[in-house]
Structures are given as C-alpha cells and as structure tokens.
Design a protein around this motif. Structure first.
Motif, PDB file in Angstrom:
ATOM      1  N   LYS A  67       8.899 -28.571  -4.332  1.00 17.53           N
ATOM      2  CA  LYS A  67       7.620 -28.034  -4.510  1.00 17.53           C
ATOM      3  C   LYS A  67       7.114 -28.558  -5.948  1.00 17.53           C
ATOM      4  CE  LYS A  67       5.263 -23.347  -4.408  1.00 17.53           C
ATOM      5  NZ  LYS A  67       4.135 -23.966  -3.620  1.00 17.53           N
ATOM      6  N   VAL A  68       5.786 -28.786  -6.010  1.00 15.97           N
ATOM      7  CA  VAL A  68       5.114 -28.988  -7.379  1.00 15.97           C
ATOM      8  C   VAL A  68       4.040 -27.958  -7.586  1.00 15.97           C
ATOM      9  CG1 VAL A  68       3.931 -30.620  -8.697  1.00 15.97           C
ATOM     10  CG2 VAL A  68       5.520 -31.404  -6.866  1.00 15.97           C
ATOM     11  N   SER A  69       4.232 -27.342  -8.727  1.00 13.41           N
ATOM     12  CA  SER A  69       3.072 -26.269  -8.957  1.00 13.41           C
ATOM     13  C   SER A  69       2.739 -26.519 -10.542  1.00 13.41           C
ATOM     14  CB  SER A  69       3.521 -24.832  -8.590  1.00 13.41           C
ATOM     15  OG  SER A  69       4.791 -24.539  -9.198  1.00 13.41           O
ATOM     16  N   SER A  70       1.662 -25.742 -10.705  1.00  9.78           N
ATOM     17  CA  SER A  70       1.274 -26.000 -12.352  1.00  9.78           C
ATOM     18  C   SER A  70       2.348 -25.993 -13.443  1.00  9.78           C
ATOM     19  CB  SER A  70       0.196 -24.678 -12.636  1.00  9.78           C
ATOM     20  OG  SER A  70      -0.300 -25.014 -13.931  1.00  9.78           O
ATOM     21  N   GLY A  71       2.513 -26.829 -13.951  1.00  8.86           N
ATOM     22  CA  GLY A  71       3.699 -26.970 -15.216  1.00  8.86           C
ATOM     23  C   GLY A  71       5.065 -27.015 -14.707  1.00  8.86           C
ATOM     24  N   SER A  72       5.310 -27.277 -13.297  1.00 11.84           N
ATOM     25  CA  SER A  72       6.821 -27.077 -13.058  1.00 11.84           C
ATOM     26  C   SER A  72       6.830 -28.065 -11.797  1.00 11.84           C
ATOM     27  CB  SER A  72       7.351 -25.923 -12.973  1.00 11.84           C
ATOM     28  OG  SER A  72       6.797 -24.959 -11.727  1.00 11.84           O
ATOM     29  N   ILE A  73       8.298 -28.521 -11.697  1.00 12.73           N
ATOM     30  CA  ILE A  73       8.804 -29.387 -10.402  1.00 12.73           C
ATOM     31  C   ILE A  73      10.117 -28.606  -9.895  1.00 12.73           C
ATOM     32  CG2 ILE A  73       9.611 -31.329  -9.832  1.00 12.73           C
ATOM     33  CD1 ILE A  73       7.794 -32.798 -11.628  1.00 12.73           C
ATOM     34  N   MET A  74      10.138 -28.218  -8.672  1.00 17.85           N
ATOM     35  CA  MET A  74      11.173 -27.597  -8.040  1.00 17.85           C
ATOM     36  C   MET A  74      12.047 -28.718  -7.350  1.00 17.85           C
ATOM     37  SD  MET A  74      11.246 -24.097  -8.061  1.00 17.85           S
ATOM     38  CE  MET A  74      11.966 -23.702  -6.769  1.00 17.85           C
ATOM     39  N   ARG A  93       3.672 -37.871  -4.371  1.00 12.71           N
ATOM     40  CA  ARG A  93       4.441 -37.939  -3.252  1.00 12.71           C
ATOM     41  C   ARG A  93       3.878 -38.676  -1.964  1.00 12.71           C
ATOM     42  NH1 ARG A  93       6.718 -32.159  -2.513  1.00 12.71           N
ATOM     43  NH2 ARG A  93       4.702 -31.647  -3.315  1.00 12.71           N
ATOM     44  N   GLY A  94       2.846 -39.073  -1.954  1.00 10.52           N
ATOM     45  CA  GLY A  94       1.845 -39.494  -0.900  1.00 10.52           C
ATOM     46  C   GLY A  94       2.327 -38.615   0.371  1.00 10.52           C
ATOM     47  N   LEU A  95       2.345 -38.893   1.497  1.00 14.92           N
ATOM     48  CA  LEU A  95       2.736 -38.054   2.511  1.00 14.92           C
ATOM     49  C   LEU A  95       3.803 -37.074   2.456  1.00 14.92           C
ATOM     50  CD1 LEU A  95       1.709 -40.256   5.800  1.00 14.92           C
ATOM     51  CD2 LEU A  95       0.596 -38.424   4.809  1.00 14.92           C
ATOM     52  N   GLY A  96       4.725 -37.545   1.446  1.00 17.84           N
ATOM     53  CA  GLY A  96       5.779 -36.485   1.183  1.00 17.84           C
ATOM     54  C   GLY A  96       5.213 -34.943   0.871  1.00 17.84           C
ATOM     55  N   ALA A  97       4.091 -34.873   0.589  1.00 17.22           N
ATOM     56  CA  ALA A  97       3.543 -33.545  -0.040  1.00 17.22           C
ATOM     57  C   ALA A  97       2.835 -33.233   1.241  1.00 17.22           C
ATOM     58  CB  ALA A  97       2.589 -33.631  -1.092  1.00 17.22           C
ATOM     59  N   ASN A  98       2.862 -33.598   2.493  1.00 18.99           N
ATOM     60  CA  ASN A  98       2.357 -33.008   3.572  1.00 18.99           C
ATOM     61  C   ASN A  98       2.293 -31.624   4.090  1.00 18.99           C
ATOM     62  OD1 ASN A  98       0.622 -33.922   5.431  1.00 18.99           O
ATOM     63  ND2 ASN A  98       2.472 -34.926   6.980  1.00 18.99           N
ATOM     64  N   ASP A  99       3.685 -30.881   3.610  1.00 16.54           N
ATOM     65  CA  ASP A  99       3.912 -29.585   3.781  1.00 16.54           C
ATOM     66  C   ASP A  99       2.796 -28.574   3.000  1.00 16.54           C
ATOM     67  OD1 ASP A  99       5.587 -30.394   5.938  1.00 16.54           O
ATOM     68  OD2 ASP A  99       7.166 -29.635   4.482  1.00 16.54           O
ATOM     69  N   GLU A 100       2.561 -29.079   1.791  1.00 15.50           N
ATOM     70  CA  GLU A 100       2.024 -28.362   0.890  1.00 15.50           C
ATOM     71  C   GLU A 100       0.380 -28.597   0.661  1.00 15.50           C
ATOM     72  OE1 GLU A 100       3.783 -28.146  -3.120  1.00 15.50           O
ATOM     73  OE2 GLU A 100       5.452 -28.928  -2.058  1.00 15.50           O
ATOM     74  N   ILE A 101      -0.038 -29.968   1.035  1.00 11.27           N
ATOM     75  CA  ILE A 101      -1.214 -30.290   0.943  1.00 11.27           C
ATOM     76  C   ILE A 101      -2.028 -30.351   2.435  1.00 11.27           C
ATOM     77  CG2 ILE A 101      -3.266 -31.868  -0.093  1.00 11.27           C
ATOM     78  CD1 ILE A 101      -1.029 -32.648  -2.241  1.00 11.27           C
ATOM     79  N   GLU A 102      -3.092 -29.574   2.822  1.00 16.46           N
ATOM     80  CA  GLU A 102      -3.728 -29.552   3.910  1.00 16.46           C
ATOM     81  C   GLU A 102      -4.674 -30.948   4.352  1.00 16.46           C
ATOM     82  OE1 GLU A 102      -6.291 -26.290   6.076  1.00 16.46           O
ATOM     83  OE2 GLU A 102      -4.813 -25.247   4.663  1.00 16.46           O
ATOM     84  N   ASN A 103      -4.363 -31.133   5.469  1.00 16.50           N
ATOM     85  CA  ASN A 103      -5.345 -32.422   5.845  1.00 16.50           C
ATOM     86  C   ASN A 103      -5.070 -33.716   5.244  1.00 16.50           C
ATOM     87  OD1 ASN A 103      -6.799 -30.883   7.857  1.00 16.50           O
ATOM     88  ND2 ASN A 103      -8.154 -30.132   5.948  1.00 16.50           N
ATOM     89  N   LEU A 104      -3.699 -33.797   4.687  1.00 20.71           N
ATOM     90  CA  LEU A 104      -3.292 -35.067   3.985  1.00 20.71           C
ATOM     91  C   LEU A 104      -3.215 -36.095   5.129  1.00 20.71           C
ATOM     92  CD1 LEU A 104      -2.593 -35.915   1.221  1.00 20.71           C
ATOM     93  CD2 LEU A 104      -0.364 -35.489   1.395  1.00 20.71           C
ATOM     94  N   ARG A 105      -3.699 -37.391   4.909  1.00 18.93           N
ATOM     95  CA  ARG A 105      -3.329 -38.216   6.142  1.00 18.93           C
ATOM     96  C   ARG A 105      -3.024 -39.395   5.501  1.00 18.93           C
ATOM     97  NH1 ARG A 105      -7.953 -41.203   6.687  1.00 18.93           N
ATOM     98  NH2 ARG A 105      -9.763 -40.324   5.635  1.00 18.93           N
ATOM     99  N   GLY A 106      -2.176 -40.190   6.471  1.00 21.56           N
ATOM    100  CA  GLY A 106      -1.845 -41.703   5.769  1.00 21.56           C
ATOM    101  C   GLY A 106      -2.637 -42.743   6.199  1.00 21.56           C
TER     102      GLY A 106
END
Ligand code: FAD
Length: 252
Positions: free
Chosen positions: A178-185, A200-213
């Motif tokens: 997870k990436v959130s304001s000021g921190s990386i999990m 993370r490119g498409l690797g952030a798919n779960d967190e960013i809606e409508n991301l497409r490659g």
C-alpha cells in the motif's frame, strides 16, 4: 528530502533521476530485481510517437508527449547515453488499398492540433530519398517531431546508475502492499518518508480505479538486409503496426 518510490519501472526511474538532480535522498522498492524484466518499460518499443497516438488520445496526452520529447535528451545525458535517443522524425505509410484511410488519418490529426500542419506528404521519390528501403511505397507522410528511445538500454544503464548512487537505497524483490500519504507498506512494515510516489504501473491496480495498461506485442526481428532508420508506421484498418529500428540490424 527523503523520498520513497514504489515501483522502479520506466516512470519510477525517470522520477528518481530527476529527484537526484535536485539533491534528494531516495529509497526505491520493486517487486522485481533491478535488472528484471517485468516492467512494461523493458518491453516498450520506445517510440516517441505523439502524433501517431493523437487519433485516439486526448490533447493533454499530446502536450505531455511534446514536453517528454524535450526532456529525454537531457535525461539520457545524465546517464551518459545521449545516443540512446533519436529525434529525426517518423514515417507513416499504407498499402495501396488503405491510402484513403491514411489521408483521412492525417486529416484527423490536422484538425486536432496546429502542430500537425508540419506533417509532409511524400511521393515515391521523396520516400526513396528519406528511407531507400521503403521504395515500393508510392505515398507516405513524414512526421518531423517524432523519434525513439532505446528503452531497454535506458532500463539497463539506469539500473547501474541508481544502484551505484550514494543517495539511493534500492530494495529489490520487495512487494509494496500500500502507498498512502507519506508512507509505504511492505512485508507488514510501514516506512515513513517526507514524500512518497506510487509508480507501480499496473501493480497499483487494486488501489487505483480504472487503471488500464497499454496493450500490444513486440516481435524482435534480425533483419540484416533491411535498413530502415526511422520509426515507421503501417496504417492498417485493423491493426497498428510499427517498425522500430534497433542497433545491429535488429528491429522490433
Ligand atoms: C508492447 C508494448 C509496447 C510499448 N511501446 C511503447 C512505445 O513505443 N512508446 C511509449 O511511449 N510507450 C510504449 N509502451 C508503454 C510503456 O511501456 C509504458 O507506458 C511504461 O513502461 C509505463 O511505465 P510505468 O513505470 O508506469 O510501468 P512499468 O514500466 O511497468 O513499471 C512498473 C514497476 O512497478 C513494479 N511493481 C508493480 N507492482 C509492484 C508492487 N506491488 N510493489 C513493488 N513494485 C511493483 C514493477 O515490477 C515495475 O518495475 C509500450 C508498452 C507495451 C506493453
């Protein structure tokens, strides 16, 4: 500042190089190895094709592309590989049965941005003068402001540069959850930075809606008898086909 970057693909590297120029300290995370090949940047054809994509893209993409073409030479200079980029334009052509479609395509570009007025129509002679191996074509268009980057060389040399830089810590094979304001999990830990970037490119798919490659396939060819020096697009009603010259008579 101490800055965390999640994902060290093409965008993560461009970002890291820019931040290092400004004197920041970086911690990088990638699920892959530094010389791994899962990043789309390792596959990319590397065309700087702002006009060719304009037909289906918004003008903001065109403007970002224009800016990007200006920035690549200095970025590659930072890595001492200025010759990994060429900006000598591109060619677009078609089979005789598709030439009407080609005219329509260029007309669409010209109606979308003023800069497209610099696109030149080429007849058989001009094509042969510019790219002798395309002599069989009777009509093409020359797009002056396009070019290409050797993306694979950029990825390899930027790995060397970043791994050896004293202001960079690179955590290889670390999956960011997870990436959130000021921190990386990652691995159940939370690391805090002055700034963080999610590249993370498409690797952030779960967190960013409508991301497409970007969809596409690259075929590498050894073509010792073919000499095409510029990216060349073949307009086809169903497929987008690009020929991108590579060193040592290779093409993709
Ligand atoms: C076949 C093909 C041809 C292309 N041709 C062109 C072209 O000619 N011109 C052009 O401009 N563009 C082209 N592209 C598009 C271009 O490759 C991408 O736009 C670009 O690589 C995107 O960069 P990125 O950094 O966002 O993603 P990537 O380069 O994919 O990098 C993402 C990085 O994040 C890492 N990552 C993912 N998930 C995690 C996680 N959870 N934790 C840690 N790390 C993670 C990955 O390992 C990777 O290193 C092409 C793409 C393809 C597939």
């Amino acid at each position: 500042m101490h800055i965390g970057i999640a994902g060290v693909g093409l965008v993560g590297r461009v970002l890291a190089l820019n931040l290092l120029q400004k004197g920041h300290t970086l911690t990088l995370f990638d699920v892959d190895k530094a010389y791994g090949d899962t990043a789309a940047g390792m596959t990319a054809a590397g065309m700087l094709a702002l006009f060719a994509e304009l037909e289906s893209a918004e003008s903001s993409i065109f403007n970002a592309g224009k800016r990007s073409i200006e920035l690549w030479p200095s970025l590659l200079g930072q890595l001492d590989i200025s010759d990994a980029c060429q900006l000598k334009g591109s060619i677009i052509t078609a089979h005789p049965q598709d030439l009407t479609e080609l005219d329509h395509f260029i007309g669409t570009l010209k109606s979308k941005v003023e800069e497209a007025s610099s696109i030149e129509v080429l007849g058989k002679e001009e094509i042969s003068a510019l790219e002798p191996d395309l002599y069989q074509h009777s009509k093409a268009f020359y797009i002056p402001h396009e070019g290409q980057v050797d993306a694979q060389r950029f990825m390899k040399v930027s790995s060397d540069y970043l791994l050896n830089h004293s202001n960079v810590t690179w955590h290889e094979e670390k999956k960011v959850d997870k990436v959130s304001s000021g921190s990386i999990m990652f691995e159940g830990k939370r690391e805090v930075y002055d700034w963080v970037f999610d590249t993370r490119g498409l690797g952030a798919n779960d967190e960013i809606e409508n991301l497409r490659g970007v969809r596409g396939e690259v075929i590498w060819l050894d073509a010792p008898e073919v000499n095409i020096s510029r990216p060349t697009r073949m307009l086809h009603p169903r497929y987008k086909i690009y020929i991108v010259p590579r060193p040592n008579n290779r093409t993709s």
